[in-house]
Write an enzyme that holds these catalytic residues in place. Structure first.
Site, PDB file in Angstrom:
ATOM      1  N   LYS A   1       0.380  -0.959  -0.338  1.00 22.99           N
ATOM      2  CA  LYS A   1      -0.123  -0.025  -0.394  1.00 22.99           C
ATOM      3  C   LYS A   1       1.004   1.173   0.510  1.00 22.99           C
ATOM      4  O   LYS A   1       2.138   1.384   0.739  1.00 22.99           O
ATOM      5  CB  LYS A   1      -0.595  -0.019   1.124  1.00 22.99           C
ATOM      6  CG  LYS A   1      -1.926   1.114   1.547  1.00 22.99           C
ATOM      7  CD  LYS A   1      -2.628   0.675   3.043  1.00 22.99           C
ATOM      8  CE  LYS A   1      -4.293   1.370   3.044  1.00 22.99           C
ATOM      9  NZ  LYS A   1      -4.831   1.516   3.345  1.00 22.99           N
TER      10      LYS A   1
ATOM     11  N   SER B   1      -9.750   0.860   2.828  1.00 20.07           N
ATOM     12  CA  SER B   1      -8.969   1.030   2.174  1.00 20.07           C
ATOM     13  C   SER B   1      -7.795   0.577   1.346  1.00 20.07           C
ATOM     14  O   SER B   1      -7.003   1.454   0.307  1.00 20.07           O
ATOM     15  CB  SER B   1      -8.023   2.633   3.007  1.00 20.07           C
ATOM     16  OG  SER B   1      -7.532   2.365   4.053  1.00 20.07           O
TER      17      SER B   1
ATOM     18  N   SER C   1      -9.713  -2.118   7.097  1.00 13.92           N
ATOM     19  CA  SER C   1      -9.100  -1.964   6.051  1.00 13.92           C
ATOM     20  C   SER C   1      -7.919  -2.540   5.281  1.00 13.92           C
ATOM     21  O   SER C   1      -7.592  -2.157   3.729  1.00 13.92           O
ATOM     22  CB  SER C   1      -8.536  -0.065   5.539  1.00 13.92           C
ATOM     23  OG  SER C   1      -9.054   0.677   6.041  1.00 13.92           O
TER      24      SER C   1
END
Length: 471
Positions: free
Chosen positions: A86, A161, A185
């Site tokens: 990420k 996310s 997330s």
């Protein structure tokens, strides 16, 4: 083994454990593993899971790994394994932009301890992955990067996310990735994209060297191809002397002595029929492995979403206070509005929320988690929604849908407890359905043991999405 053979050998290329063992054992070269991962990333541009590939850097590291292996040196259990993360985990000198315009061009001068631990164990970082802007959003939308697709069905949400982490592992671009979890997330994109994700106990892994959102609730963790793969990564990430993979045993699927609780309210209410049927089947699988499955009494959960919002939102607003005032138009509209809402939470409300959190933790530990080792819930009450239903143009129903997506994950983040997401079947459209296992603090080994037993008994992780629509 050549790159062509590796690309075609799904049993090795698609599984973190098999691939890492082949690399450490010298049956696969790091260069071939990295080239195959880069090729898979380039083959699915329409998925929009990857923000940037570091092809030159990754191949240089792969060649170094292969030279070391030829000299009899193996860096660690992840020697030569391609991973991607990420876009919020720092690597010194490399871009880290947090899915935002505000951080465009940001190059930190230090590396996240988690990335450093993975790379010390031999992993090779091949690139940065899509994420919601500043980790604010559970659907995979991003006003600056565009939407990350779901590898199982392009029009569906990818979860967020950590959208790119879930989608990249779901598509087997890589077999593992770092994500973060402040309200779901890690678990949401993992489960929605048909793989496994672990939100560790808050504080188990260092939060240094990653984009901050909520210092109370932020937690880093892995997404990977199985619970056993998660255990292998967690052993490296935690660096606390615990061998989480050894705690899984040799794959006997024996859960004797384990009690798994089914909540009597909130988590199992208003389930879509397909979700309810899959959860019943999952409970049966765990019972068949020897676990005792029983209903447990849950404390009232009605205020947990509010408590969570009164903690993370003002903390996030403080992080962004200066740039929000100076550059408001450089934020996406939804992100800006959420941060402005957080700025309106006063100090007394925030302090009261922290006290309420302590009380809620005590109630869970003294109640259902005293009656059971783990709790079993669905990841979401309904099947994976289509992206169009959670876009701004979807109207007033959008916010309700977004709240519903994280309704069963956010309370666990608020409490700081560990939780695991893994597939429990597929809906009528072929989209993954996922379960959630919840434990008391530091119950990671037990969570992974139960997840591993379920995965071995069901074989859901053996299914692969058709990626041709993303080519």
């Amino acid at each position: 083994m050549t790159g062509e053979v590796l690309c075609g050998d799904r049993a090795i290329a698609d599984d973190l454990v098999a691939l890492s063992e082949a690399l450490v054992g010298g049956r696969v070269r790091a260069v071939d593993a990295v080239e195959a991962a880069l090729a898979r990333a380039r083959a699915v541009p329409g998925l929009n899971a990857v923000v940037e590939l570091d092809e030159a850097g990754a191949l240089a590291q792969a060649h170094a790994c292969d030279r070391e292996h030829a000299q009899g040196h193996v860096r660690g259990p992840l020697h030569g394994l391609p991973l991607a993360h990420k876009d919020m985990f720092y690597r010194a000198g490399a871009l880290t932009e947090a899915g935002s315009r505000i951080w465009r061009g940001h190059r930190p001068d230090h590396t996240s301890p988690l990335v450093a631990r993975l790379e010390k164990a031999g992993a090779i970082t091949i690139g940065r992955l899509h994420m919601a802007e500043f980790a604010l959003g559970p659907t995979g939308h991003n006003a600056h990067l565009g939407r990350c697709g779901n590898p199982w069905h392009g029009p569906a949400i990818s979860g967020g996310s950590s959208s790119g982490s879930g989608a990249a592992v779901g598509a087997r671009i890589v077999t593992g990735a770092l994500g973060s979890d402040t309200g779901g997330s890690i678990r949401l994109p993992a489960g929605i994209c048909g793989v496994a994700g672990l939100k560790p106990t808050n504080g188990l892994l260092p939060a240094a060297g990653m984009m901050p959102l909520s210092h109370t609730l932020d937690t880093a963790g892995p997404i990977a191809t199985s619970s056993r793969a998660l255990a292998r990564l967690l052993t490296v990430l935690a660096a606390n002397g615990t061998d989480y993979e050894a705690a899984l045993g040799c794959g006997t699927n024996d859960l004797s002595g384990l009690t798994i609780g089914l909540p009597d309210r909130h988590f199992l209410q208003d389930l879509a029929p397909q979700v309810a049927a899959a959860l019943d089947a999952a409970a049966g699988v765990l019972a068949g492995a020897g676990a005792r499955v029983r209903t447990v009494t849950m404390p009232d959960q009605a205020s947990h979403a509010r408590i969570a919002a009164e903690i993370w939102a003002p903390e996030a607003a403080r992080v962004h206070q200066r740039t929000l005032a100076a550059r408001p138009d450089d934020y996406g509209e939804q992100v800006r509005n959420r941060l402005l809402d957080g700025a309106r939470v006063d100090a007394d409300t925030y302090a009261a929320a922290l006290l309420a959190r302590d009380a809620a933790r005590a109630a869970m530990l003294g109640g259902p988690l005293a009656e059971a080792d783990l709790l079993l819930t669905p990841l979401m009450r309904k099947p994976v929604p289509l992206a169009a239903t959670v876009e701004a143009a979807a109207g007033p129903a959008m916010q309700a849908m977004i709240a519903e997506i994280s309704a069963l994950t956010r309370p666990i983040s608020m409490l700081g407890f560990p939780a695991l997401a893994t597939p429990m079947g597929f809906d009528a459209r072929g989209l993954p359905l996922a379960l959630q296992l919840i434990g008391a603090p530091l119950a990671e080994a037990t969570l992974l043991r139960a997840g591993d037993a379920h995965e071995r008994a069901t074989g859901f992780l053996a299914r692969r999405p058709d990626l041709s629509p993303f080519a």
